[in-house]
Design a protein around this motif. Structure first.
Motif, PDB file in Angstrom:
ATOM      1  N   PRO A   1       0.508  -3.459   1.076  1.00  0.00           N
ATOM      2  CA  PRO A   1       1.687  -3.764   0.264  1.00  0.00           C
ATOM      3  C   PRO A   1       2.646  -2.571   0.261  1.00  0.00           C
ATOM      4  CG  PRO A   1      -0.361  -4.097  -0.979  1.00  0.00           C
ATOM      5  CD  PRO A   1      -0.739  -3.512   0.346  1.00  0.00           C
ATOM      6  N   LYS A   2       3.936  -2.899   0.049  1.00  0.00           N
ATOM      7  CA  LYS A   2       4.973  -1.841   0.133  1.00  0.00           C
ATOM      8  C   LYS A   2       4.663  -0.646  -0.762  1.00  0.00           C
ATOM      9  CE  LYS A   2       8.960  -3.791   2.228  1.00  0.00           C
ATOM     10  NZ  LYS A   2       8.893  -5.275   2.182  1.00  0.00           N
ATOM     11  N   TRP A   3       4.161  -0.939  -1.995  1.00  0.00           N
ATOM     12  CA  TRP A   3       3.928   0.172  -2.933  1.00  0.00           C
ATOM     13  C   TRP A   3       2.861   1.121  -2.394  1.00  0.00           C
ATOM     14  CZ3 TRP A   3      -0.834   1.074  -5.136  1.00  0.00           C
ATOM     15  CH2 TRP A   3      -1.748   0.017  -5.128  1.00  0.00           C
ATOM     16  N   MET A   4       1.883   0.548  -1.677  1.00  0.00           N
ATOM     17  CA  MET A   4       0.828   1.412  -1.117  1.00  0.00           C
ATOM     18  C   MET A   4       1.378   2.259   0.031  1.00  0.00           C
ATOM     19  SD  MET A   4      -2.734  -0.723  -1.104  1.00  0.00           S
ATOM     20  CE  MET A   4      -3.953   0.562  -1.382  1.00  0.00           C
ATOM     21  N   ILE A   5       2.260   1.647   0.856  1.00  0.00           N
ATOM     22  CA  ILE A   5       2.881   2.412   1.942  1.00  0.00           C
ATOM     23  C   ILE A   5       3.688   3.553   1.333  1.00  0.00           C
ATOM     24  CG2 ILE A   5       4.549   2.329   3.848  1.00  0.00           C
ATOM     25  CD1 ILE A   5       3.676  -0.564   4.358  1.00  0.00           C
ATOM     26  N   ARG A   6       4.433   3.198   0.246  1.00  0.00           N
ATOM     27  CA  ARG A   6       5.297   4.214  -0.404  1.00  0.00           C
ATOM     28  C   ARG A   6       4.465   5.372  -0.945  1.00  0.00           C
ATOM     29  NH1 ARG A   6       8.442   0.389  -2.818  1.00  0.00           N
ATOM     30  NH2 ARG A   6       7.189   0.531  -4.687  1.00  0.00           N
ATOM     31  N   MET A   7       3.292   5.049  -1.481  1.00  0.00           N
ATOM     32  CA  MET A   7       2.460   6.104  -2.085  1.00  0.00           C
ATOM     33  C   MET A   7       1.521   6.751  -1.068  1.00  0.00           C
ATOM     34  SD  MET A   7       1.616   4.475  -5.772  1.00  0.00           S
ATOM     35  CE  MET A   7       0.935   5.988  -6.427  1.00  0.00           C
TER      36      MET A   7
ATOM     37  N   LEU B   1      -0.697   5.412   0.815  1.00  0.00           N
ATOM     38  CA  LEU B   1      -2.064   4.911   0.672  1.00  0.00           C
ATOM     39  C   LEU B   1      -2.416   3.829   1.692  1.00  0.00           C
ATOM     40  CD1 LEU B   1      -2.347   4.721  -3.229  1.00  0.00           C
ATOM     41  CD2 LEU B   1      -3.449   6.354  -1.703  1.00  0.00           C
ATOM     42  N   GLU B   2      -1.629   3.776   2.781  1.00  0.00           N
ATOM     43  CA  GLU B   2      -1.891   2.733   3.772  1.00  0.00           C
ATOM     44  C   GLU B   2      -3.295   2.876   4.364  1.00  0.00           C
ATOM     45  OE1 GLU B   2       1.220   2.249   6.672  1.00  0.00           O
ATOM     46  OE2 GLU B   2       0.575   0.188   7.046  1.00  0.00           O
ATOM     47  N   TRP B   3      -3.751   4.116   4.521  1.00  0.00           N
ATOM     48  CA  TRP B   3      -5.092   4.370   5.062  1.00  0.00           C
ATOM     49  C   TRP B   3      -6.168   3.734   4.178  1.00  0.00           C
ATOM     50  CZ3 TRP B   3      -8.376   7.011   1.820  1.00  0.00           C
ATOM     51  CH2 TRP B   3      -7.773   7.671   0.744  1.00  0.00           C
ATOM     52  N   LEU B   4      -5.971   3.781   2.844  1.00  0.00           N
ATOM     53  CA  LEU B   4      -6.952   3.239   1.906  1.00  0.00           C
ATOM     54  C   LEU B   4      -7.013   1.717   2.036  1.00  0.00           C
ATOM     55  CD1 LEU B   4      -8.888   3.750  -0.450  1.00  0.00           C
ATOM     56  CD2 LEU B   4      -6.949   3.572  -2.011  1.00  0.00           C
ATOM     57  N   TYR B   5      -5.844   1.120   2.218  1.00  0.00           N
ATOM     58  CA  TYR B   5      -5.770  -0.330   2.409  1.00  0.00           C
ATOM     59  C   TYR B   5      -6.532  -0.745   3.666  1.00  0.00           C
ATOM     60  CZ  TYR B   5      -3.729  -4.952   3.112  1.00  0.00           C
ATOM     61  OH  TYR B   5      -3.544  -6.289   3.315  1.00  0.00           O
ATOM     62  N   ARG B   6      -6.299  -0.017   4.752  1.00  0.00           N
ATOM     63  CA  ARG B   6      -6.958  -0.338   6.023  1.00  0.00           C
ATOM     64  C   ARG B   6      -8.469  -0.166   5.896  1.00  0.00           C
ATOM     65  NH1 ARG B   6      -4.077   1.880  11.403  1.00  0.00           N
ATOM     66  NH2 ARG B   6      -5.112   0.105  12.353  1.00  0.00           N
ATOM     67  N   LEU B   7      -8.867   0.864   5.145  1.00  0.00           N
ATOM     68  CA  LEU B   7     -10.300   1.131   4.972  1.00  0.00           C
ATOM     69  C   LEU B   7     -10.956  -0.008   4.189  1.00  0.00           C
ATOM     70  CD1 LEU B   7     -12.563   3.119   5.486  1.00  0.00           C
ATOM     71  CD2 LEU B   7     -12.006   4.249   3.349  1.00  0.00           C
ATOM     72  N   CYS B   8     -10.275  -0.502   3.144  1.00  0.00           N
ATOM     73  CA  CYS B   8     -10.841  -1.608   2.344  1.00  0.00           C
ATOM     74  C   CYS B   8     -10.953  -2.869   3.191  1.00  0.00           C
ATOM     75  CB  CYS B   8      -9.968  -1.883   1.123  1.00  0.00           C
ATOM     76  SG  CYS B   8      -9.986  -0.518  -0.032  1.00  0.00           S
ATOM     77  N   LYS B   9      -9.960  -3.087   4.053  1.00  0.00           N
ATOM     78  CA  LYS B   9      -9.963  -4.295   4.893  1.00  0.00           C
ATOM     79  C   LYS B   9     -11.010  -4.208   6.007  1.00  0.00           C
ATOM     80  CE  LYS B   9      -6.645  -6.961   3.417  1.00  0.00           C
ATOM     81  NZ  LYS B   9      -6.775  -8.356   3.138  1.00  0.00           N
ATOM     82  N   GLU B  10     -11.182  -3.016   6.540  1.00  0.00           N
ATOM     83  CA  GLU B  10     -12.103  -2.841   7.674  1.00  0.00           C
ATOM     84  C   GLU B  10     -13.010  -1.641   7.413  1.00  0.00           C
ATOM     85  OE1 GLU B  10     -10.336  -3.181  11.818  1.00  0.00           O
ATOM     86  OE2 GLU B  10      -8.536  -2.999  10.602  1.00  0.00           O
ATOM     87  N   PRO B  11     -14.032  -1.833   6.548  1.00  0.00           N
ATOM     88  CA  PRO B  11     -14.884  -0.685   6.169  1.00  0.00           C
ATOM     89  C   PRO B  11     -15.538  -0.008   7.367  1.00  0.00           C
ATOM     90  CG  PRO B  11     -15.387  -2.625   4.836  1.00  0.00           C
ATOM     91  CD  PRO B  11     -14.448  -3.083   5.896  1.00  0.00           C
ATOM     92  N   LYS B  12     -15.686  -0.747   8.468  1.00  0.00           N
ATOM     93  CA  LYS B  12     -16.344  -0.113   9.631  1.00  0.00           C
ATOM     94  C   LYS B  12     -15.483   0.989  10.252  1.00  0.00           C
ATOM     95  CE  LYS B  12     -15.203  -3.404  13.355  1.00  0.00           C
ATOM     96  NZ  LYS B  12     -14.195  -4.250  12.773  1.00  0.00           N
ATOM     97  N   ARG B  13     -14.247   1.087   9.787  1.00  0.00           N
ATOM     98  CA  ARG B  13     -13.371   2.155  10.286  1.00  0.00           C
ATOM     99  C   ARG B  13     -13.712   3.514   9.682  1.00  0.00           C
ATOM    100  NH1 ARG B  13      -8.416   0.094  12.744  1.00  0.00           N
ATOM    101  NH2 ARG B  13      -7.574   2.172  12.616  1.00  0.00           N
ATOM    102  N   ILE B  14     -14.664   3.538   8.733  1.00  0.00           N
ATOM    103  CA  ILE B  14     -14.909   4.775   7.984  1.00  0.00           C
ATOM    104  C   ILE B  14     -15.186   5.950   8.914  1.00  0.00           C
ATOM    105  CG2 ILE B  14     -17.386   4.212   7.554  1.00  0.00           C
ATOM    106  CD1 ILE B  14     -15.178   6.044   5.036  1.00  0.00           C
ATOM    107  N   GLY B  15     -15.999   5.710   9.985  1.00  0.00           N
ATOM    108  CA  GLY B  15     -16.328   6.791  10.924  1.00  0.00           C
ATOM    109  C   GLY B  15     -15.066   7.388  11.515  1.00  0.00           C
ATOM    110  N   ARG B  16     -14.198   6.501  12.013  1.00  0.00           N
ATOM    111  CA  ARG B  16     -12.931   6.945  12.610  1.00  0.00           C
ATOM    112  C   ARG B  16     -12.057   7.631  11.570  1.00  0.00           C
ATOM    113  NH1 ARG B  16     -10.110   2.133  15.782  1.00  0.00           N
ATOM    114  NH2 ARG B  16      -8.460   3.623  15.442  1.00  0.00           N
TER     115      ARG B  16
END
Ligand code: UDP
Length: 242
Positions: free
Chosen positions: A202-208, A210-225
């Motif tokens: 969401p725009k507010w997350m991009i603004r803050m 926090l886009e990385w956190l959003y991606r991590l919640c959507k794809e937890p397997k990305r944690i290693g990367r």
């Protein structure tokens, strides 16, 4: 327009705003060879810290955009701040308008079969008049026929979405063979985003930032990367300046 390069842990990022990046992108379209745009985020920049060959490859680019808050933070910590983040996907979306205005022929390369077609449809909605002259998925064995198709289509702009470092190697290995291309950009998973398969935060997350956190919640397997992001920031704090 003079754009200053800023060395952030060995990568020469262009220090510019989105408007300046678009102006530079348009200027490169007027050139006489296939110019390369790279868009490292913190994860890719961290890989580049560890791999001199990859770092040298990225540094050959005509335009290096800081894709993500991690790179901007690292730049600040190094006391060589950048004007701000210029995300590859936003640059690409804005360039679509430039291509539509100029009648520049765009070719889409990458992602799973069918994705580029969906992305093309969405892109034409976003930028009416946009000419997409061809597309191909990113799961090919031989590169030569791919290059041939791009040339036959007379592509002037090329989005290369194969993930890093595959896309950067592809662009530099074939730079001189891409006879009609004037501007190509390595854009990771952008076609998936354009196609709507991967939603952006969401725009507010991009603004803050926090886009990385959003991606991590959507794809937890990305944690290693994604652990490369804090490692990169720590490196920015602890690496001595030359
Ligand atoms: N991909 C591809 N060919 C390959 C490997 C990957 O076309 O051989 C595509 C994949 O389908 C995805 C993109 O490359 O659309 C990689 O996305 P990712 O977000 O992982 O990119 P990165 O963060 O590495 O830039």
């Amino acid at each position: 327009m003079t754009i200053v390069k800023q060395d952030i842990l060995g990568l020469n990022f262009d220090n510019l705003t989105m408007e300046e990046a678009l102006a530079k992108g348009e200027a490169l379209l007027e050139g006489d060879r296939a110019a390369v745009v790279v868009t490292p985020n913190a994860e890719i920049a961290y890989d580049a810290c560890k791999n001199e060959e990859f770092r040298d490859l990225l540094n050959r680019a005509d335009l290096m955009l800081p894709d993500g808050a991690g790179v901007v933070l690292a730049a600040k910590l190094r006391k060589t701040p950048l004007k701000g983040k210029v995300a590859g996907i936003d640059f690409a979306a804005n360039m679509l308008q430039v291509f539509a205005r100029r009648g520049t022929k765009l070719y889409l390369l990458g992602s799973k079969p069918g994705v580029a077609e969906q992305a093309a449809e969405k892109m034409r909605e976003k930028a009416p008049g946009l000419v997409i002259c061809g597309m191909a998925d990113g799961y090919f064995k031989d590169e030569a026929p791919v290059i041939e198709k791009i040339n036959e289509a007379g592509a002037e702009a090329l989005f290369v979405c194969l993930g890093a470092p595959k896309q950067e190697k592809f662009m530099f290995n074939h730079q001189s063979e891409l006879t009609t291309v004037r501007l190509m950009a390595g854009l990771g998973g952008s076609l998936d985003s354009f196609a709507g398969n991967v939603k952006r935060a969401p725009k507010w997350m991009i603004r803050m930032n926090l886009e990385w956190l959003y991606r991590l919640c959507k794809e937890p397997k990305r944690i290693g990367r994604m652990m490369r992001l804090p490692k990169y920031v720590l490196r920015a704090v602890f690496t001595k300046k030359k």
